[in-house]
Write a protein that holds these residues in place. Sequence first.
Motif, PDB file in Angstrom:
ATOM      1  N   UNK A 228      10.011   0.276   5.960  1.00  0.00           N
ATOM      2  CA  UNK A 228       9.644  -0.972   5.837  1.00  0.00           C
ATOM      3  C   UNK A 228      10.980  -1.980   6.231  1.00  0.00           C
ATOM      4  N   UNK A 229      10.377  -3.067   6.906  1.00  0.00           N
ATOM      5  CA  UNK A 229      11.552  -3.599   7.814  1.00  0.00           C
ATOM      6  C   UNK A 229      12.473  -4.563   7.048  1.00  0.00           C
ATOM      7  N   UNK A 230      11.905  -5.153   5.976  1.00  0.00           N
ATOM      8  CA  UNK A 230      12.821  -6.258   5.376  1.00  0.00           C
ATOM      9  C   UNK A 230      13.161  -5.520   3.958  1.00  0.00           C
ATOM     10  N   UNK A 231      14.649  -5.910   3.623  1.00  0.00           N
ATOM     11  CA  UNK A 231      15.387  -5.281   2.482  1.00  0.00           C
ATOM     12  C   UNK A 231      14.585  -5.591   1.315  1.00  0.00           C
TER      13      UNK A 231
ATOM     14  N   UNK B  26       0.747  -1.375  -0.152  1.00  0.00           N
ATOM     15  CA  UNK B  26       0.038  -0.119  -0.009  1.00  0.00           C
ATOM     16  C   UNK B  26       0.841   1.321   0.017  1.00  0.00           C
ATOM     17  N   UNK B  27       2.063   1.390   0.809  1.00  0.00           N
ATOM     18  CA  UNK B  27       2.691   2.476   0.761  1.00  0.00           C
ATOM     19  C   UNK B  27       3.112   3.148  -0.629  1.00  0.00           C
ATOM     20  N   UNK B  28       3.505   2.340  -1.607  1.00  0.00           N
ATOM     21  CA  UNK B  28       3.917   2.793  -2.881  1.00  0.00           C
ATOM     22  C   UNK B  28       2.731   3.717  -3.467  1.00  0.00           C
TER      23      UNK B  28
ATOM     24  N   UNK C 268      11.040  -4.361  -3.551  1.00  0.00           N
ATOM     25  CA  UNK C 268       9.912  -4.494  -4.186  1.00  0.00           C
ATOM     26  C   UNK C 268       9.019  -3.175  -4.206  1.00  0.00           C
ATOM     27  N   UNK C 269       8.921  -2.732  -3.065  1.00  0.00           N
ATOM     28  CA  UNK C 269       8.012  -1.504  -2.867  1.00  0.00           C
ATOM     29  C   UNK C 269       8.709  -0.302  -3.720  1.00  0.00           C
ATOM     30  N   UNK C 270      10.119  -0.021  -3.724  1.00  0.00           N
ATOM     31  CA  UNK C 270      10.683   0.865  -4.484  1.00  0.00           C
ATOM     32  C   UNK C 270      10.563   0.467  -6.136  1.00  0.00           C
TER      33      UNK C 270
ATOM     34  N   UNK D  94      11.780  11.527  -2.127  1.00  0.00           N
ATOM     35  CA  UNK D  94      11.118  11.481  -0.527  1.00  0.00           C
ATOM     36  C   UNK D  94      10.390  10.026  -0.603  1.00  0.00           C
ATOM     37  N   UNK D  95       9.843   9.814  -1.581  1.00  0.00           N
ATOM     38  CA  UNK D  95       8.912   8.473  -1.249  1.00  0.00           C
ATOM     39  C   UNK D  95      10.048   7.343  -1.143  1.00  0.00           C
TER      40      UNK D  95
END
Length: 416
Positions: free
Chosen positions: A264-267, A241-243, A272-274, A255-256
Amino acid sequence: MPKKTLHEDWIAVIIAFLTIGLVLFGLKPVLPKIAVWNDASFITAQFAGVEIWKQTGILFLWVLGSLLLAKSFTGKVEVTKLFLSLLFIIFVTLLAQFIASYKTLKDFGIEVVLFSLILGLLISNLVGVPAILKPAIQTELYIKIGLVLLGANVLFDDIIKAGGLGILQSVAVVFTVWYFSFWVCRKLKLDDEFRMMISSAVSICGVSAAIATAGAIEGDNKKLSHVISLVLIVAIPMMLFMPYIATWAHMPPAVAGAWLGGTIDTSGAVVAAGTMLGEEALKYATLVKFSQNVLLGLAAFFISLYWSYSRKEAGYEKPTLRTIWERFPKFVLGFIGASLLFSFLLPAESVAAAKGPLKELQTYWFAIAFTCIGLETKFTDIFKMENGRPAMAFIIAQAFNIIFTLVIAYLVFGRS
């Protein structure tokens, strides 16, 4: 005397640099590429051909060879079980790529890693994963290999610029979020071990921080397993959801990315989100995440110091500077090394020729890793221990982390 095994971080660095070397010397594997499709006839035509299965076989052999090399460092190699398990994981990952290539989904820009995760979660939570299919589920190893390869696509100038700002953000976030998390855990009457592990996991870098903290305080393995489950489970909705929130809010990529990397707590979930937000956001997300990882060794040292001096009667060993080195995530050095190699040491022609194949390999390592995250995550684990109080503390602390880090990301990266 038992044989001393090589740390997983170093194994990941070795495999990643062997991969880079092979690609630079001309061995560029042709991996599966599923074309965009929107009707059944196209599916039949695509999978009836030999080429797609040949490419899948190359991917399988490449990953199997890497796994066998990794296992040879630990002295534990069960080839048959590894073969069957990896065959299953590759099949699920290929199915995820097939789904992600559907035209309607492709138009939304949804990446294959998301479907790898979803398929893994569905299998794990609805059917279950038999023991024979588990040996190749090596999530952390796959993520670390992919992250070192990512360094080949991040110029060192970017590391200096974003990494310096990332350290600034990380120091502010880690200190504030750790203290807030510890306070929440105390309010919910969790014991000291839970407080330390949850606070470190939320504020520093998830699983690695929880493991390092548990080692520093000689914590209960059951509590550590529970905190790791919380990290993995809570990271999933954040990653999903954050993306979209960042896109909806029209956040600048820097910033994003800093927001994702700092919360996010796992690399792997950060990557994936980035990826969903594009190359620029991915770059900042990764560098900020690494900035927090760099603080892990230092944090573990101070936690050891606090724990040993606050419990003198228990006779805990006093920490040394060696503690910092032992807890420091070595794959970060691999990432920086790859960036230095491609930024300064290689000729431009070699860099241009190698970047594409390395990017493709990196994408598959992440996709396979997310299949594994799904396969090893059980949603039912989250509220089992201590009537859900650790879960509640973790979620409250993470909510604070999301808000506070967003503010800091705007202050630090808003004008980048």
